[in-house]
Motif scaffolding. Sequence first.
Motif: not given
Length: 263
Positions: A137-140, A212-213
Amino acid sequence: MSSDNLSITERLTNVSARANALCDTVQSQIGNINNTVSAAETKFDNYMSGARAELSHILMSKNQKMEPNDSGTAIKGFTTIGLERFEVIKEATIYAAAANDTDHTGKGVAQDFRTNVYNGYVNSGFHILRIKWKRNDASHPARIDNNYWLGFQQGALSTGCYLKLISGSIEGTMQPVKEYSNGWQLLGYHQRADNPSKSFYGPHTKLGLSSSTLEEGEALICLFGSVSGFVDFETAGWGVYPEFARLTDVSSAISQLRTELTP
């Protein structure tokens, strides 16, 4: 005859004649210039074709043959980041001749590759892997890489792989350069050192797994690696490239040999 005695009409006629002659001269010179430029371009193109043909592309990354680890959770020499789950299955091994190919799972992946991508001679065997993942779920960006953080990217490079996306999505600097049947693609990326006085830059995410996460995905992949110089993806395609031993590899081998020889 002095031009002072000419009528205006005669003078205009003479001016027109001289202007036409000048235009003819200019056009002739333009033609010569164009011919010279064209010859120079042809000479340069021939030189570049020859130089590229003679250039030995050396593998800058490790494990282009893509050997998975024993637990099926990683690919040797590769790193991943931003993934909650990563699974690796050795689906097939492609050898010099199609008759010698091995289908490890019985799903026909070797024949799929031979039918849709390449059915000729292979100079060194390699594996086709099935990778399954779930992004965290990280944006990286979540990525699979094999040489960025190890510091082996120096100078002009070409990066490529054959990939068949089964589900989910991918992203990154590598882009489709050739489309094959049944979902197979050749992904590729070129980079160069544009200033010898600057630090060399290499993209962090060549192949991102999921845009996408928390997205899940699955793909078949083979021959992922980076080599020195320019590879003409469209004409030459992508293949198995030789690798020079690095000093770290040699020292490791020497240490191992000494251990084996010590009574």
